[in-house]
Design an enzyme around this catalytic site. Sequence first.
Site, PDB file in Angstrom:
ATOM      1  N   HIS A   1     -39.838  10.014 -49.089  1.00 48.58           N
ATOM      2  CA  HIS A   1     -40.041  11.232 -49.870  1.00 48.58           C
ATOM      3  C   HIS A   1     -38.739  11.676 -50.540  1.00 48.58           C
ATOM      4  O   HIS A   1     -38.741  12.158 -51.655  1.00 48.58           O
ATOM      5  CB  HIS A   1     -40.556  12.339 -48.944  1.00 48.58           C
TER       6      HIS A   1
ATOM      7  N   GLU B   1     -44.631  17.636 -59.180  1.00 49.05           N
ATOM      8  CA  GLU B   1     -44.530  17.180 -57.793  1.00 49.05           C
ATOM      9  C   GLU B   1     -45.922  16.885 -57.270  1.00 49.05           C
ATOM     10  O   GLU B   1     -46.917  17.327 -57.838  1.00 49.05           O
ATOM     11  CB  GLU B   1     -43.942  18.311 -56.941  1.00 49.05           C
TER      12      GLU B   1
ATOM     13  N   HIS C   1     -48.350  17.149 -53.678  1.00 54.03           N
ATOM     14  CA  HIS C   1     -48.416  17.736 -52.342  1.00 54.03           C
ATOM     15  C   HIS C   1     -49.712  17.256 -51.698  1.00 54.03           C
ATOM     16  O   HIS C   1     -50.587  18.036 -51.359  1.00 54.03           O
ATOM     17  CB  HIS C   1     -48.349  19.264 -52.423  1.00 54.03           C
ATOM     18  N   ASN C   2     -49.814  15.926 -51.554  1.00 51.76           N
ATOM     19  CA  ASN C   2     -51.085  15.310 -51.199  1.00 51.76           C
ATOM     20  C   ASN C   2     -51.442  15.449 -49.725  1.00 51.76           C
ATOM     21  O   ASN C   2     -52.519  15.909 -49.385  1.00 51.76           O
ATOM     22  CB  ASN C   2     -51.054  13.823 -51.557  1.00 51.76           C
TER      23      ASN C   2
ATOM     24  N   ARG D   1     -39.895  26.263 -57.326  1.00 56.31           N
ATOM     25  CA  ARG D   1     -38.504  26.296 -56.853  1.00 56.31           C
ATOM     26  C   ARG D   1     -37.678  25.152 -57.434  1.00 56.31           C
ATOM     27  O   ARG D   1     -36.468  25.278 -57.592  1.00 56.31           O
ATOM     28  CB  ARG D   1     -38.464  26.264 -55.317  1.00 56.31           C
ATOM     29  N   ASP D   2     -38.353  24.044 -57.744  1.00 56.11           N
ATOM     30  CA  ASP D   2     -37.620  22.963 -58.404  1.00 56.11           C
ATOM     31  C   ASP D   2     -37.000  23.460 -59.709  1.00 56.11           C
ATOM     32  O   ASP D   2     -35.842  23.169 -60.012  1.00 56.11           O
ATOM     33  CB  ASP D   2     -38.552  21.781 -58.704  1.00 56.11           C
TER      34      ASP D   2
ATOM     35  N   GLN E   1     -41.180  27.959 -46.330  1.00 54.08           N
ATOM     36  CA  GLN E   1     -41.205  28.081 -47.793  1.00 54.08           C
ATOM     37  C   GLN E   1     -40.305  29.206 -48.295  1.00 54.08           C
ATOM     38  O   GLN E   1     -39.733  29.965 -47.515  1.00 54.08           O
ATOM     39  CB  GLN E   1     -42.648  28.353 -48.227  1.00 54.08           C
TER      40      GLN E   1
ATOM     41  N   SER F   1     -45.299   9.033 -54.640  1.00 55.91           N
ATOM     42  CA  SER F   1     -45.903   9.296 -53.345  1.00 55.91           C
ATOM     43  C   SER F   1     -46.641   8.016 -52.988  1.00 55.91           C
ATOM     44  O   SER F   1     -47.657   7.697 -53.583  1.00 55.91           O
ATOM     45  CB  SER F   1     -46.852  10.491 -53.486  1.00 55.91           C
TER      46      SER F   1
END
Lengths: 258, 952
Positions: B226, B287, B289-290, B310-311, B516, B744
Site C-alpha cells: 500500500h 485513491e 478504499h476497497n 487530506r491528500d 482519521q 491496489s
Amino acid sequence: MSAVRALVLRTAGTNCDVETAFAFERSGAAVQRLHVNRLAESPRALMDFQILALPGGFSYGDDVAAGKIFANELRFRLGEAVADFVAAGRLVLGICNGFQVMVKMGLLPGPFTPSAAQQVTLTFNDSGKFEDRWVHLQVCSRTCVFTRGLAHLYLPVAHGEGKFVAPGDPALDDLDARQQVAFRYVNENLQPAGYPHNPNGSQRAIAGLCDPTGRVLGLMPHPERHFLPTQHPRWTREGLRPEGDGAAIFRNAVAYFR
Amino acid sequence: MTCQIEITPKTESVDPWARGLLDQARELGMSGISRLQSCQVFVIQGLRDKGEAERAARHLLADPLTEDYRIDSSLLVEGAGRRVLQVLRRPGVMDPAEASVLKALHDMGLAATRVRTAKKLLIEGEFTDESIRLFAAKFLANEVIEEIVLGNAPLALPSEGRDNPLRLRTVTLLEADDSTLMMTSRSGCLSLNLEEMRRIQSYYREQRREPTDVELETLAQTWSEHCVHKTLKGDIRFRGGNIHNLLRSTIFQATQELNKPWCVSVFVDNAGVIEFDDRFDVCFKVETHNHPSAIEPYGGASTGVGGVIRDCLGTGLGAKPILNTDVFCFAPPDVPEADVPKGALHPKRVLKGVVSGVRDYGNRMGIPTANGAIFFDRRYIGNPLVYCGNVGLIPRSCRRKDVQAGDAIVVAGGRTGRDGIHGATFSSAGLTEESEKTSSGAVQIGDAITQKKLMDVLLQARDRGLYRCITDCGAGGLSSAVGEMGRSTGVEVDLERVPLKYAGLSYTEIWISEAQERMVLAVPPDKETEFHALLRSEEVESTTIGRFTGQGDLHLRYGGRTVGRLDMKFLHGGIPRLQREALWTPPEHPDPEMPLKADYGEDLRRILGSWNVCSKEWVIRQYDHEVQGGSVLKPLVGACNDGPGDACVLAPVLGSTRGLIVSNGMSPRYGDLDPYAMAASAIDEALRQIIAAGGRLERVALLDNFCWGNTDKPDRLGSLVLAAQACHDMSLAFGTPFISGKDSLNNEFQNGDVSLAIPPSLLISAIAVIEDVRQAVSMDAKSPGNLFYLVGLTRHELGGSQYYGLYEQLGRSVPQVEPQQARAVMNAVSAATAAGLVRACHDCSEGGLAVAAAEMAFAGGLGLKISLDAVPAAGPLRSEALLFSESTSRFVVEVKPEHRAAFERCVREVPFGCLGVVTADPVLEISGPSREVLIREPLLTLKEAWQRPLRW
C-alpha cells in the site's frame, strides 16, 4: 456614502460562506466572514454590520437535528446581540442550514427575544434522503424586503431536513395573514404541485419564511447558487442570461440601506 | 448524576430511519414486522438534577413539534408482539454527536461531563428473537463496529480506560529460521514476505540486538504494498524480457518524454499538480478504499473520501478541495441472497452503504461531488471497488515545502484511537470470509466536521505562513507520515504526547493507528505558539509531538524511554526488490453468430435498462454537486435536468470564467479479452468526455488507478503489464501526461478453496483546463431541425460489449484505439466546438451509437430520425454492429443546419456522416442501410427503461 456592511457568520461545518460572501460583495456590500467564536468574544461588534447572513452547510454535523447545535449556541451565547440587531432595524438572511438555525433558535417566524422558544420546525424530507435538485419558487410575502419586485425564482435546494412543519392550521393561517410566507414551492407553470416540485413535503409548500417586519428571512433554497448565469442547469439550452435569479435577493438587501 | 434521555418521533412521517428499515424488512420477506419506531438515546453524566435533564431534553435534544422525550424511563415499551432492539457502538467507536451535545450543554450553562449515544428500535408484529437479530445484522447494525442488544436495559457509560504503563517488547528474530520468520510476520499481521523478513533479520544481526515491536511494525507499514507499491516498482519477467520498475518504464516515462511545462509536480507529492491560471495551480488525486468498504461500506467509503481530501490538503503547502469524484464497482444489486459468499455483504447493501458514506462525508465537507460512475460485474461480489477522487485549488506561491532540523513535528485535528490499526498491511493482503471478524480494527470511522474544522483553519495557517511542510496521516498513521516527512532529516517523537481518544493504547498502537482527520506538519520553532493559538481559536486540537533532528534516524520514545530507533536509510531504502513472473495468454472466444433482426427496439431498451447503462440519478441527487458555486455543467443535464452528462465542468474561482473539466473512463469488461485494449479504451473514453464537454487535448492530465487481483499470480500480473504499456503508448500518442496514480493489487476473495479475483479494473481520471466555461457543451438534443452527425469510424467491435452481454456472450472483437486517428477526431470536434458550431455532443461508449443517440434524444426531450447508411464504417457492417458496436473515438454531434458547411469543414479530415435530424416528434427512429426501420421507440418508453432500475 459608506458601504453597506455584511457579516457572514461561520462555525464548524459551515460550507456556503465563501459563495454567500461573494454574492453580497458582487451586490455592493463590504463583507466580512467571521467565526462565531470571534463574535462571541465581543458580541457588540455585531452592530458594526447592517446585514447578518447565516450560510448553508452542516453546522456541527447537524448532530441532534439540522442546525440545532448552532441555534442553541447563538441563542445562549449571542441571543441579546441578535435581538438588539433585529430591533435596530438590521437585516438577517439565513440560507438552508442558516434557515434551520433561525427556526430552531426561535428567530423565525419571530418576533425574536433571547428567551424565545422554537415555534415551527424543519424536519426530514418525505423522501427520507438528502436531495440536490432545482425548484420553482413563488414569492408570496408583500412585506419581505429581500423579495421586493420579485414574483418568481428558480433556485436549487440541497438538503435532507427541509420539510416545514407548523403546529397546526391556525398557525399556518397566521403565517399567511402576517405576510410571513416568503416563498412557496410551485411547478414550472407556477401552480401548486407535489413531489418533486415540493422537494421535501413541506406543509403548504412553504420554502421560506420572514419575520413580521419582513427584515429577517430564511429559506431552504440557495439563492447564492444561482447568482451567476452559468450556474443555471440549462444555460446550454436556453442561453446565458445577464444574471442568476438569486442575485436580486442580495441586491435588495444591500439596496435597503441605500 | 447520570441520566438517560430518550427521544422518539411522534409520527411515522418524521421517522425516515424506521420507514427505510421497514421497506428493507419487507424486501427481505419479513412480512411479520408490522411497524417500527426509532428512538435516540443520550446518556449524560454530570447534570445536577432532574430539572437540568428536563432543560436539556426540552430545549436541546427533542424537537418540540416532531418528537417526544422521556427521562430515565423508556418511551418504547416491550410487550406481546413488541420487542426493543438497541444498537450500541463497540468500545472505541466514537459518535461525533457526543462531542456536539457536550458542547451544546456547556453553551446552555449545564456542567455535563460525558455523553454517550445509542439507537433503539421498537419492532411490532409477529417474529422471533432470532429473526429480528438476523434482520438487525442485515440492515440495522454492522457488528464490526456495533453491538445488537435485545431489550430495554439502561445504557452504561463505558469505562474510561487506564493509562497503558510502558512495557517494552522485543521480538525474537536473530536466531529465527525461515518458518519462524514467516510465523512472526503472519501472527503480527505484518504482511512481510520471507525475503523482507530475512533482510530485517540481517539488519538486526548487524545491530546485535533484537528489534522492538514498534520497529518491526514501522518497517511493515513502510514496506507495505500500500505504501511503496513494491510490485509495480520491482522486477517483472515478462515474455522473455525483464522489466525493471514497470511504473518507471511506462507511465512515468511517458510523462517525462512529454515534459509539459504546465505540469508542476508529478508522482512525488500526495497529488499531481498542474497549472490553472496565473494565481492558482490545481491538484488531483484518486485513491481506493476497497477492503474497508467491503467490511463496513459506510465507514469504508466515508473515510475513503476523507482520506483523499487530506491528500489534496497535504499537497504542496495545502490545497483547498473543490471537487470530489467517485467511481464504484459492485456486483449487480439483484444477485440472489444465496449466491453471496459467506463473509461477504450483499451488493445492494454495499452499494447503499457506500453511497451514503460518500454522501455524508462529501456533503458535510462542503465539497461538490460532481463526477463519477458505477460498474457492475458479478466478480466484484466479495471485493467491491471504491475509488474516491479529489481536486484541489492551490495558490502558486504554495508549491514548495521542506522540513528543517529543529522544526516541531505537530499533529493536528482528530485524536488517536484504536481505529484503523493495520489498515495499510490489511489492504495489502487478500480478503477471506474471516476478514469480517479479524479485521474490525482495520475499519476507520469518519468524522467529517472534525476534518472540516481542520481544513478551514489550516488554510488560514497556510496563508499566514505558519508552517513549512504538511502531509496527511493516512495508511500507516503517524509511522508513515512522520517517517516519510523526516526521511532526510531524522526525527525524535515522544509518543505519550499524542492526544488520545481514550486511555489504554500501547505506544505501538499510537504509532500505527489510522485514526482519521489528522494532518502532520513541520512548524518552525518561532511560529509554534501562533500556530497552536490559531488552531485553538477554532476549536481544533494541535500538539507538538517531537522534532525533526538532523540525526538521520527515527527515534521513538514513550515516557522518556527509547522504544524504537531505526536508521532512516534502512527504513526507506532497505526493502528488497520484488521479483515477479508475468504471463498473458489471450483467451479464445470467437465472436458469437447473432441472428439478424427486423427490430432492435427491445435490445436497445434492455441495454438502457442494464445495470451498467441505466440512470444513476438516485445516487447523483444524494450528492451536493453545487456547493461552492462553481458548477457549470452538472452531472445531470437536459430539458428535465436528468440526462447523463459526459463530464463535469466547473469554474472554481468565483467571478472568473476559467474552468476545469473532469471525467473518468473505465472498461473492465474488455480486460478479459485484451488488457492493452482495455486500458487504451479507458483513456480514450476519459478523453472523449473531456472533448464532448468542450475541452481540448492540449491541456489534459491523466491519473491511473490499477485495481487488480493477486499479482503474485503471473496471469494477473501479465494483464497489468499490458495495461501499463497501453498507458505509456496512449499517453504519448494523445500528448496527455499522467500526473498521479495508485494501485491496489490484492483484490481477491477467498471463498473456501476458490479465490475469486476481480476483473482487471483500470480507472483513468482526466482533468482539463478550459479557458472559458461559456464554451462548454452539454449532451442533450437542443432544437428540432438540427442535424445529427456521427464523427469517428465504426468497426465491427462488439467484443465485451453491452450488446453481447445481453446474450451472455463475451466475443472477441474488443474495441481498439487507433491513437493517430483518435487524436485527429478529437481535435476536429474541439475545433468545431471552439468555433461555436456544436449545439450538443455526446460520446459513444457502452451500447454504442444506439444508446448515445437515445440518451441525447430523451435528455433533450426531442426525437431523432436517423439512418445508418451514412455511418462512416470500416467496410460493410451488419446492423447490430452499426447500432451497438463500441468502437472508440466516436462522438454524436448536433449542429444547426446553417452551420452545416462550417462544421463539415472542421471534420473533413476524419470520418464523419450526417445521419439525420432532430425532430419535435418524441420518437427515436433509426433505419438500416436499406431504409428499413430497425428501431422506432417513443422517448418515454426508452427513458422509462433507463430510469427504472435504480429508482429506489
